[in-house]
Enzyme design. Structure first.
Site, PDB file in Angstrom:
ATOM      1  N   PHE A 141       0.813  -1.219   0.000  1.00  0.00           N
ATOM      2  CA  PHE A 141       0.000   0.000   0.000  1.00  0.00           C
ATOM      3  C   PHE A 141       0.848   1.271   0.000  1.00  0.00           C
ATOM      4  O   PHE A 141       0.351   2.348  -0.325  1.00  0.00           O
ATOM      5  CB  PHE A 141      -0.958   0.007   1.200  1.00  0.00           C
ATOM      6  CG  PHE A 141      -0.331   0.520   2.470  1.00  0.00           C
ATOM      7  CD1 PHE A 141       0.450  -0.299   3.264  1.00  0.00           C
ATOM      8  CD2 PHE A 141      -0.514   1.848   2.861  1.00  0.00           C
ATOM      9  CE1 PHE A 141       1.042   0.185   4.430  1.00  0.00           C
ATOM     10  CE2 PHE A 141       0.070   2.341   4.024  1.00  0.00           C
ATOM     11  CZ  PHE A 141       0.860   1.505   4.804  1.00  0.00           C
ATOM     12  N   LYS A 142       2.125   1.151   0.367  1.00  0.00           N
ATOM     13  CA  LYS A 142       2.955   2.355   0.435  1.00  0.00           C
ATOM     14  C   LYS A 142       3.062   3.058  -0.919  1.00  0.00           C
ATOM     15  O   LYS A 142       3.306   4.258  -0.971  1.00  0.00           O
ATOM     16  CB  LYS A 142       4.329   2.018   0.993  1.00  0.00           C
ATOM     17  CG  LYS A 142       4.245   1.626   2.468  1.00  0.00           C
ATOM     18  CD  LYS A 142       5.580   1.569   3.157  1.00  0.00           C
ATOM     19  CE  LYS A 142       5.428   1.363   4.652  1.00  0.00           C
ATOM     20  NZ  LYS A 142       4.903   0.018   4.980  1.00  0.00           N
ATOM     21  N   ASP A 143       2.858   2.310  -2.014  1.00  0.00           N
ATOM     22  CA  ASP A 143       2.857   2.951  -3.337  1.00  0.00           C
ATOM     23  C   ASP A 143       1.771   4.016  -3.447  1.00  0.00           C
ATOM     24  O   ASP A 143       1.930   4.985  -4.196  1.00  0.00           O
ATOM     25  CB  ASP A 143       2.596   1.904  -4.430  1.00  0.00           C
ATOM     26  CG  ASP A 143       3.754   0.932  -4.609  1.00  0.00           C
ATOM     27  OD1 ASP A 143       4.916   1.330  -4.402  1.00  0.00           O
ATOM     28  OD2 ASP A 143       3.481  -0.232  -4.967  1.00  0.00           O
TER      29      ASP A 143
END
Ligand SMILES: *Cc1c(COP(=O)(O)O)cnc(C)c1O
Length: 504
Positions: free
Chosen positions: A116-118
């Site tokens: 999810f960091k993208d």
């Protein structure tokens, strides 16, 4: 929109001032002076925007409430450049998948590095390039990673004008897949440094370099860690998108096995066209948590008026946060007390974004926040709010709840979700599902944020299911690609010399 520090620094800052900064000068974290309020009518309009114009347009709506020092047309263009089907795999960007009954998964892990960091880092890359270009400046991002953060940063910054990335990682300690993801990048501005040591050695090097203020200024050293306000803000958007999808009469379907409608007998959603009040339906979120960045974005969305019932914090064996929400005691762990788990991106000893929530919980008392997170933590390693009336409000007023998941829970949950629903979930998401099931409330959709895809943590998937996780086609054979990485001893001087050489 002005930003203020949780420790009381009064110099007013605007968005682009804090974009390239880490901590505030007083050691606190930045927050907006006040949370913009989203009315029922606005939320209804945003529902239309998401459906008709897409996620990028919704992102623009949310971001423009907080960013008034980038012209609207430019900000919109940055959002449109970031949130595309080519980068995130689907036109919906964050599709909701039905698991069972009131339980849903919000897919946040279809970006370039499958975590999810993208969602935030891709935007940050474009914002950095834009702002550095405007100022005619350069930035050298120095980081330490044990996996997800470093690869998300590299994929966000690759090929960006004005930015170089120097990413340290513990030599030989990341999974083969994670090493392949990072080290196969051939972009001139991306530099992988494998340190002969453990993750803490990498972090110590980054700290030592950043504490050399002369070097830091001269070589424009910056970071992209999870306390960056822009990262947090980008994450607020998918709470709105999750809410909108969870309160639809029919949710866009994804897997063939996913029913288009909530099960028979499920309470109806008032969000249907012609249903009167549009956004009275509440939704809860469960968030696999480490540094409290992701769930803090949920707190911000709730403070803006998004009808969130509960924000459930799910931890692994490193249960600093679960302990706080159960007892009111926040106790940071020493390294001997920090466990290496099979959901490694949540292996934290302290939760670096937590100060933001405590500041709000204490009625924005900056002096008290400064005392708790400054002298109190430094001297005793803990603080205790159990006797403070504010602590009860964490649940009653701010909707927080929590739970914990262990290796055995993780394996059982991965197995159960696979056997009953044919869905493979990663280890962190499994912690979320385990804890979410303990906090279901009748008639309230519960959305678990999917924080990574199973391929990133293949060993544990094999342990749970006896088979390899699915691998998205674009990652076929990446372990065999040529690698670009330098190996170095855990020596600050050598890392500095490397940075200097690449800046020539
Ligand atoms: C970073 C990360 C987390 C923890 O997120 P926080 O914002 O630090 O709470 C959870 N799962 C995965 C897969 C991650 O990469």
């Amino acid at each position: 929109m002005k930003y203020t520090s949780t420790r009381g620094d009064q110099s007013p800052k605007r968005f682009c001032d804090i974009l390239l900064e880490g901590l505030a000068p007083d050691g606190g974290l930045y927050l907006p002076e006040a949370y913009p309020q989203v009315s029922d009518a606005t939320l209804t309009e945003w529902r239309r925007v998401y459906h008709d114009d897409g996620y990028a347009a919704l992102a623009f709506e949310v971001l423009s409430l907080y960013i008034d020092d980038i012209p609207a047309a430019d900000l919109r263009a940055l959002c449109e450049k970031t949130y595309t089907e080519a980068i995130f795999g689907t036109g919906e960007i964050v599709p909701l998948r039905h698991v069972e009954d009131d339980l849903w998964l919000e897919a946040l892990s279809n970006g370039p590095t499958l975590a999810f960091k993208d969602m935030a880092m891709q935007l940050l890359g474009n914002l950095f390039e834009y702002e550095l270009g405007r100022r005619g400046e350069q930035l050298n991002i120095l980081g330490a990673t044990s996996g997800d953060t470093g690869s998300a940063a590299e994929y966000a910054m690759r090929g960006k004008q004005g930015v170089r990335v120097f990413m340290t990682s513990p030599h030989g300690r990341m999974s083969a897949f994670q090493q392949a993801q990072m080290f196969s990048l051939m972009d001139d501005n991306i530099h992988n440094i494998a340190i002969e040591g453990v993750f803490d050695d990498c972090q110590d090097i980054v700290k030592a370099v950043s504490n050399d203020l002369d070097f830091k200024r001269r070589y424009k050293i910056g970071t992209v860690n999870s306390i960056n306000w822009a990262r947090l803000l980008a994450q607020v958007v998918y709470y709105f998108a999750g809410y909108i999808q969870a309160t639809e009469p029919s949710t866009p379907t994804l897997g063939a096995e996913a029913p288009a409608l909530p099960p028979e007998g499920a309470p109806t959603t008032l969000g249907r066209p012609g249903g009167g009040l549009v956004n009275t339906q509440k939704v809860s979120f469960t968030v696999p948590s480490g540094n409290f960045g992701n769930v803090c974005a949920g707190h911000v969305a709730r403070m803006m008026g998004l009808p969130i019932a509960q924000l459930v914090v799910a931890t692994n064996e490193n249960d600093v946060l679960d302990e706080f929400f159960r007892t009111g005691v926040y106790r940071v762990r020493g390294s001997a007390d920090t466990h290496e788990t099979s959901s490694p991106s949540m292996d934290i000893s302290k939760a670096s974004n937590f100060e933001r929530f405590v500041f709000d919980l204490l009625g924005r008392d900056a002096a008290r926040t400064a005392d708790l997170f400054g002298p109190q933590l430094a001297q005793t390693g803990r603080f205790d709010l159990s006797a403070d009336p504010a602590f009860a409000q964490a649940a009653s007023r701010y909707g927080f709840a929590s739970g914990k998941s262990t290796h055995a829970d993780r394996l059982a949950t991965i197995r159960d979700v696979f056997e009953r629903h044919g869905m493979m979930i990663d280890t962190h998401t499994a912690d979320g599902v385990k804890v979410a099931r303990e906090h279901l409330q009748p008639g309230v959709p519960m959305v678990v944020l999917e924080t990574a895809l199973p391929i990133k943590f293949a060993d544990t998937i094999v342990e749970a299911l006896g088979q390899q996780p699915e691998r998205p086609p674009k990652f076929e054979g990446i372990e065999a690609l040529p690698k670009r990485v330098v190996v170095m001893p855990a020596d600050v001087a050598q890392v500095k010399a490397f940075v200097v050489e690449k800046c020539q």
